[in-house]
Enzyme design. Structure first.
Site, PDB file in Angstrom:
ATOM      1  N   GLU A  64      54.871 -58.753 -48.937  1.00 26.90           N
ATOM      2  CA  GLU A  64      54.749 -60.170 -48.582  1.00 26.90           C
ATOM      3  C   GLU A  64      55.828 -61.029 -49.251  1.00 26.90           C
ATOM      4  OE1 GLU A  64      51.050 -58.185 -47.501  1.00 26.90           O
ATOM      5  OE2 GLU A  64      52.166 -58.230 -49.389  1.00 26.90           O
TER       6      GLU A  64
ATOM      7  N   HIS B 253      39.632 -59.790 -47.510  1.00 23.61           N
ATOM      8  CA  HIS B 253      39.946 -60.159 -46.128  1.00 23.61           C
ATOM      9  C   HIS B 253      39.091 -61.340 -45.668  1.00 23.61           C
ATOM     10  CE1 HIS B 253      41.243 -55.955 -46.536  1.00 23.61           C
ATOM     11  NE2 HIS B 253      42.165 -56.253 -45.635  1.00 23.61           N
TER      12      HIS B 253
END
Length: 325
Positions: free
Chosen positions: A60, A130
């Protein structure tokens, strides 16, 4: 007007942006042939080629560092972080580079063309990693814009506005609504204003405020409240940074009460900033304390997700508490 779900509306917005401007690029983990984990970028590589829609390594920090470089050189990157929970490895790039690039160069350089798309929030049994709602972290950072749509129509119009905005935008997409929320969405190109809240229902007794996936729950809670004679005004904030202070103030001056709901944890959640501002500007008009309906101050639990998340019943209880104070 065709019906679309939120994923289709986002895909449609990306398609329009890429067709209009060949400087628009989409990239992230598995976004190419696969279309991303939720298929938001389906068929874009096939249509625009591997040079404009492509997979990145699972890094990321690298995705956003690369996006900053592209944007600094005039490209219009739309970077996808697969889940908002995994935006934290890129936090340094976003907060210390993206947000400050224009300021530190005295406007010689900027990364204003950058948009970061990422799905946030619970409701899909995603557990700790998540399900998080990290918008408040970025609201603390001047130089960014933070946008959260509530339905497919809003998602398309706000995403097109974000891609074309002269400032870098983080675009949080409520993943619980990706396929659950459907509605009429124009096929043509349109934009919705960033930084402007929308009053979705007018009322006189209490203002109920939220953004993203919470709006659906707020509407259910308000239906219950109105059956017991409480007139509710609903505001969808839409943009967290900048946020539309004036519209919220105008509403609270009328109703005298405010209930704010978000999925993120209570301490330091963006409701705190709103509550502080409203008490500064509306203190003498408030009929009761400002109510916050939020997630709990714990890691996001898998088995206790329903207990953790603010639902329509908790919002209804807050509306009643505000009015009955």
């Amino acid at each position: 007007m065709p019906k679309m779900n939120m994923l289709q509306a986002i895909n449609n917005a990306l398609d329009i942006a890429m067709a209009e401007d060949d400087k628009v690029l989409c990239f992230g983990e598995d976004v190419g042939v696969f279309g991303g984990v939720f298929r938001a970028t389906s068929n874009l590589q096939e249509k625009y080629g591997r040079a404009r829609c492509f997979n990145t390594p699972l890094v990321e920090q690298g995705i956003i560092g690369f996006a900053n470089g592209l944007a600094a050189q005039g490209s219009v990157p739309v970077a996808e972080i697969q889940f908002a929970d995994y935006i934290f490895p890129a936090f340094d790039q976003i907060v210390n580079e993206t947000a400050k690039f224009r300021y530190r160069s005295g406007d010689l350089f900027n990364v204003g063309g950058l948009t970061i798309r990422t799905p946030y929030g619970g409701g899909i049994s995603g557990g700790l990693y998540h399900s998080q709602s990290p918008e408040a972290y970025f609201a603390h950072t001047p130089g960014l814009k933070v946008v959260v749509p509530r339905n497919p129509y809003q998602a398309k119009g706000l995403l097109l506005a974000a891609i074309r905005d002269p400032d870098p935008v983080i675009f949080f997409e409520p993943k619980r609504l990706y396929r659950a929320s459907t509605g009429e969405v124009p096929e043509n190109d349109y934009q919705l204003p960033i930084g402007e809240a929308e009053v979705t229902k007018e009322g006189t007794d209490v203002t109920v405020l939220g953004w993203g996936a919470q709006m659906e729950l707020i509407e259910k809670a308000v239906e219950m409240a109105e059956k017991s004679g409480i007139s509710c005004e609903i505001i969808d904030l839409r943009s967290i940074l900048p946020w539309d202070e004036d519209s919220v103030v105008e509403s609270v001056l009328k109703t005298g009460r405010l209930v704010i709901s978000h999925e993120a944890t209570r301490t330091g959640g963006f409701a705190s900033e709103i509550a502080a501002t409203i008490q500064e500007r509306c203190f003498l008009y408030l009929e009761s304390p400002i109510e916050r309906v939020t997630g709990m101050d714990t890691p996001f639990p898998l088995t206790l997700e329903k207990e953790y998340m603010p639902d329509h019943l908790k919002i209804y209880e807050a509306i009643r508490a505000s009015v009955d104070f």
